[in-house]
Design a protein around this motif. Structure first.
Motif, PDB file in Angstrom:
ATOM      1  N   UNK A 137       0.983  -1.200  -0.078  1.00 26.81           N
ATOM      2  CA  UNK A 137      -0.449   0.032   0.150  1.00 26.81           C
ATOM      3  C   UNK A 137       0.516   1.341  -0.073  1.00 26.81           C
ATOM      4  N   UNK A 138       1.942   1.110   0.414  1.00 26.38           N
ATOM      5  CA  UNK A 138       2.948   2.552   0.722  1.00 26.38           C
ATOM      6  C   UNK A 138       3.426   2.597  -0.524  1.00 26.38           C
ATOM      7  N   UNK A 139       3.615   1.368  -1.288  1.00 30.60           N
ATOM      8  CA  UNK A 139       4.380   1.689  -2.843  1.00 30.60           C
ATOM      9  C   UNK A 139       3.656   2.485  -3.262  1.00 30.60           C
ATOM     10  N   UNK A 140       1.798   1.221  -3.806  1.00 30.17           N
ATOM     11  CA  UNK A 140       0.635   2.562  -4.474  1.00 30.17           C
ATOM     12  C   UNK A 140       1.022   3.746  -4.019  1.00 30.17           C
ATOM     13  N   UNK A 141       0.992   4.444  -2.920  1.00 31.75           N
ATOM     14  CA  UNK A 141       0.929   5.704  -2.710  1.00 31.75           C
ATOM     15  C   UNK A 141       1.882   6.640  -2.758  1.00 31.75           C
ATOM     16  N   UNK A 142       3.413   5.718  -3.119  1.00 30.49           N
ATOM     17  CA  UNK A 142       4.326   6.659  -3.423  1.00 30.49           C
ATOM     18  C   UNK A 142       4.231   7.080  -5.013  1.00 30.49           C
ATOM     19  N   UNK A 143       4.291   5.985  -5.885  1.00 32.80           N
ATOM     20  CA  UNK A 143       3.317   5.908  -7.582  1.00 32.80           C
ATOM     21  C   UNK A 143       2.204   6.899  -7.421  1.00 32.80           C
ATOM     22  N   UNK A 144       1.390   6.606  -7.159  1.00 31.50           N
ATOM     23  CA  UNK A 144       0.158   7.703  -7.573  1.00 31.50           C
ATOM     24  C   UNK A 144       1.142   9.344  -7.212  1.00 31.50           C
ATOM     25  N   UNK A 145       2.176   9.857  -6.174  1.00 26.78           N
ATOM     26  CA  UNK A 145       2.525  10.762  -5.667  1.00 26.78           C
ATOM     27  C   UNK A 145       3.988  11.251  -7.399  1.00 26.78           C
TER      28      UNK A 145
ATOM     29  N   UNK B 251       1.513  11.949 -10.069  1.00 32.26           N
ATOM     30  CA  UNK B 251       0.867  13.392  -9.946  1.00 32.26           C
ATOM     31  C   UNK B 251       2.578  14.572 -10.445  1.00 32.26           C
ATOM     32  N   UNK B 252       3.760  14.280  -9.649  1.00 34.20           N
ATOM     33  CA  UNK B 252       4.131  14.949  -9.717  1.00 34.20           C
ATOM     34  C   UNK B 252       5.070  15.058 -11.558  1.00 34.20           C
ATOM     35  N   UNK B 253       4.587  13.815 -11.965  1.00 33.90           N
ATOM     36  CA  UNK B 253       5.583  13.841 -13.190  1.00 33.90           C
ATOM     37  C   UNK B 253       4.387  14.420 -14.389  1.00 33.90           C
ATOM     38  N   UNK B 254       3.253  13.762 -14.462  1.00 39.37           N
ATOM     39  CA  UNK B 254       2.129  14.877 -15.181  1.00 39.37           C
ATOM     40  C   UNK B 254       2.193  16.314 -14.826  1.00 39.37           C
ATOM     41  N   UNK B 255       2.640  16.811 -13.519  1.00 35.32           N
ATOM     42  CA  UNK B 255       2.004  18.039 -13.173  1.00 35.32           C
ATOM     43  C   UNK B 255       3.520  18.845 -13.919  1.00 35.32           C
ATOM     44  N   UNK B 256       4.137  18.414 -14.025  1.00 38.88           N
ATOM     45  CA  UNK B 256       5.582  19.132 -14.584  1.00 38.88           C
ATOM     46  C   UNK B 256       5.145  18.543 -16.081  1.00 38.88           C
ATOM     47  N   UNK B 257       4.274  18.137 -16.962  1.00 41.55           N
ATOM     48  CA  UNK B 257       4.427  18.181 -18.318  1.00 41.55           C
ATOM     49  C   UNK B 257       3.564  19.064 -19.105  1.00 41.55           C
ATOM     50  N   UNK B 258       2.203  19.286 -17.663  1.00 44.87           N
ATOM     51  CA  UNK B 258       1.384  20.158 -17.251  1.00 44.87           C
ATOM     52  C   UNK B 258       1.898  21.633 -16.952  1.00 44.87           C
TER      53      UNK B 258
ATOM     54  N   UNK C  42      10.190  18.274  -6.505  1.00 46.51           N
ATOM     55  CA  UNK C  42       9.049  17.449  -5.614  1.00 46.51           C
ATOM     56  C   UNK C  42       9.537  15.943  -6.579  1.00 46.51           C
ATOM     57  N   UNK C  43       9.573  15.662  -7.764  1.00 50.88           N
ATOM     58  CA  UNK C  43       9.248  14.437  -8.926  1.00 50.88           C
ATOM     59  C   UNK C  43      11.257  14.191  -7.916  1.00 50.88           C
ATOM     60  N   UNK C  44      12.492  14.771  -8.115  1.00 54.43           N
ATOM     61  CA  UNK C  44      13.435  14.528  -7.348  1.00 54.43           C
ATOM     62  C   UNK C  44      13.359  14.151  -6.108  1.00 54.43           C
TER      63      UNK C  44
ATOM     64  N   UNK D 118      -3.803  16.829 -17.846  1.00 53.43           N
ATOM     65  CA  UNK D 118      -3.559  15.999 -16.160  1.00 53.43           C
ATOM     66  C   UNK D 118      -4.493  15.798 -15.006  1.00 53.43           C
ATOM     67  N   UNK D 119      -5.163  16.179 -15.649  1.00 52.37           N
ATOM     68  CA  UNK D 119      -6.468  15.377 -14.598  1.00 52.37           C
ATOM     69  C   UNK D 119      -6.614  14.026 -15.498  1.00 52.37           C
ATOM     70  N   UNK D 120      -6.976  13.446 -16.243  1.00 53.15           N
ATOM     71  CA  UNK D 120      -7.339  12.636 -16.856  1.00 53.15           C
ATOM     72  C   UNK D 120      -6.599  11.116 -16.153  1.00 53.15           C
ATOM     73  N   UNK D 121      -5.175  11.935 -16.612  1.00 56.61           N
ATOM     74  CA  UNK D 121      -3.827  11.120 -16.335  1.00 56.61           C
ATOM     75  C   UNK D 121      -4.067  10.184 -14.583  1.00 56.61           C
ATOM     76  N   UNK D 122      -4.205  11.511 -13.998  1.00 60.21           N
ATOM     77  CA  UNK D 122      -3.964  11.434 -12.985  1.00 60.21           C
ATOM     78  C   UNK D 122      -5.110  10.590 -12.312  1.00 60.21           C
TER      79      UNK D 122
END
Length: 421
Positions: free
Chosen positions: A131-139, A142-149, A212-214, A405-409
């Motif tokens: 579960x912790x790993x899944x939470x990290x992946x979601x973050x 969000x950070x990855x597509x946040x930069x692209x957006x 954030x992504x780094x 961004x909202x679609x991918x997230x």
């Protein structure tokens, strides 16, 4: 002219500034996060700790072997009194040692319950790690597509600056000809300044996104790469009813804890049951006053607690309440997970609809801006209409990029809710 060249250069940097930099896909970012996250490393220690507890519980099946030794120095040796006479029964100073082997023969399932409880808690720790790993992946998503957006927003803001500069030049020329008032020129100059501020804000959003992504991927704060948006537009899933929660780590962890609580209740109920054991021992005490200095014995017996106040009954009630608590937590988590899934599905559908609307609106906004600028140059429209048309186009583009961004997230949140991210 110099301002236009500067802005064009800025736009070019936004689009190609990372052309020679290292590329970074979302999959690579997720792998880096999994490998470097201090939070996940801490969670993995919890898993190892829980696994070792299984070995502790199993150890009671094996014999316990103890060895003890030492040297005693007394002020006076112990002695028997016979009238006015006394006879020493031991030496005043002597070495001793004790060797024993203790083996539990039968304890009415206490060892089995402790082992089962430890095993299920180990499984719960493993599921919690997932579960912790899944939470990290979601973050990371969000950070990855946040930069692209944010990069797209920089591009849109830079294009607006170019358009506003062009409009300012037109207003300047028309003002010089005396066909418009100075208000048109001032309005255009203010709008250029506002557009430049939008560029700075968007660039700051990109910079913060990289920080954030780094952090999430364990990279240096100044690391930059070319992000690869290789994901395809998510397909909207059909209405399949209740989501499958079998892969959700937190749900599985709580189910394992409820199972461990069952073992804990059984173990607490056997606290007054006897324990049958066998013991082999060798006791040696150096004493020149006696014949046998080493005593070897084998014992088979039992031990049982007859009374310990309200402690045993309290432990049973405590174990039952702990099981009820975890059962309630499990039901609540399942409901919250279904709510999380439903909300993510709604957001996914809305984002997809927003994209379809924005795609058409952008085309219409471009055409609207062209017509409005032509009308202004022909002295039919006003400067305010040009500014409004450009603002509307920028807003439409911004809405489109944020919808992507909202679609991918939202798609990632759907997978997170079912433990499939």
């Amino acid at each position: 002219m110099h301002s236009v060249l500067f802005l064009l250069t800025l736009l070019l940097c936004v689009l190609t500034g990372t052309a020679h930099a290292e590329s970074l896909t979302l999959r690579e970012a997720l792998d880096r996060a999994a490998a470097t996250s201090q939070g996940l490393k801490s969670a993995s220690r919890e898993v190892e700790i829980a696994r070792e507890q299984v070995n502790v519980a199993r150890s009671t099946k094996l014999p316990r072997i103890d060895l003890q030794g030492g040297y005693v120095a007394q002020a006076k040796a112990q002695a028997f009194k016979f009238g006015n006479q006394s006879q020493e029964t031991q030496d005043p100073r002597y070495p001793f040692f004790n060797f024993s082997v203790y083996q539990t023969l039968y304890d009415f399932g206490r060892t089995r319950d402790n082992e089962g409880m430890a095993r299920l808690r180990g499984e719960a720790a493993q599921y919690s790690y997932s579960g912790s790993q899944q939470d990290l992946f979601l973050q990371v998503v969000q950070a990855y597509y946040g930069i692209l957006t944010a990069q797209k927003l920089v591009q849109a803001a830079a294009e607006e600056v170019v358009q506003m500069e062009s409009h300012r030049k037109t207003a300047q020329a028309m003002f010089d000809e005396g066909v418009v008032t100075r208000n048109d020129l001032l309005q255009a100059e203010v709008r250029v300044a506002s557009s430049r501020q939008n560029v700075l804000s968007a660039e700051n959003e990109v910079a913060n996104g990289w920080l954030l992504l780094n952090y999430l991927t364990g990279a240096a704060p100044d690391f930059r790469a070319e992000l690869k948006d290789e994901s395809q537009r998510p397909q909207l899933p059909g209405d399949s009813g209740a989501p499958d929660l079998s892969r959700r780590g937190e749900v599985s962890a709580l189910k394992a804890l409820v199972g461990a609580d069952d073992y804990a209740v059984n173990e607490a109920k056997t606290s007054h049951y006897p324990e049958f054991f066998a013991k082999f021992g060798v006791d040696y005490l150096s004493n020149s006053k006696v014949r046998e200095q080493a005593i070897t014995a084998l014992t088979v017996g039992f031990k049982v607690n007859l009374f310990d106040g309200p402690a045993s009954a309290a432990r049973v009630r405590q174990a039952v309440q702990a099981r009820s608590r975890d059962e309630e937590r499990l039901r609540d988590l399942e409901e919250r997970t279904r709510l999380e899934y439903s909300m993510a599905m709604n957001d996914l559908k809305v984002a997809d609809a927003r994209i379809r609307v924005a795609e058409k609106a952008i085309t219409q906004g471009v055409e609207n801006l062209r017509i409005t600028k032509d009308r202004y140059q022909e002295h039919v429209g006003t400067a305010t209409e040009v500014v409004d048309a450009q603002t509307l186009l920028t807003k439409t583009r911004t809405d489109y990029y944020r919808s992507m961004f909202d679609l991918q997230v939202a798609a990632a949140r759907v997978k997170r809710a079912t433990g499939e991210l």
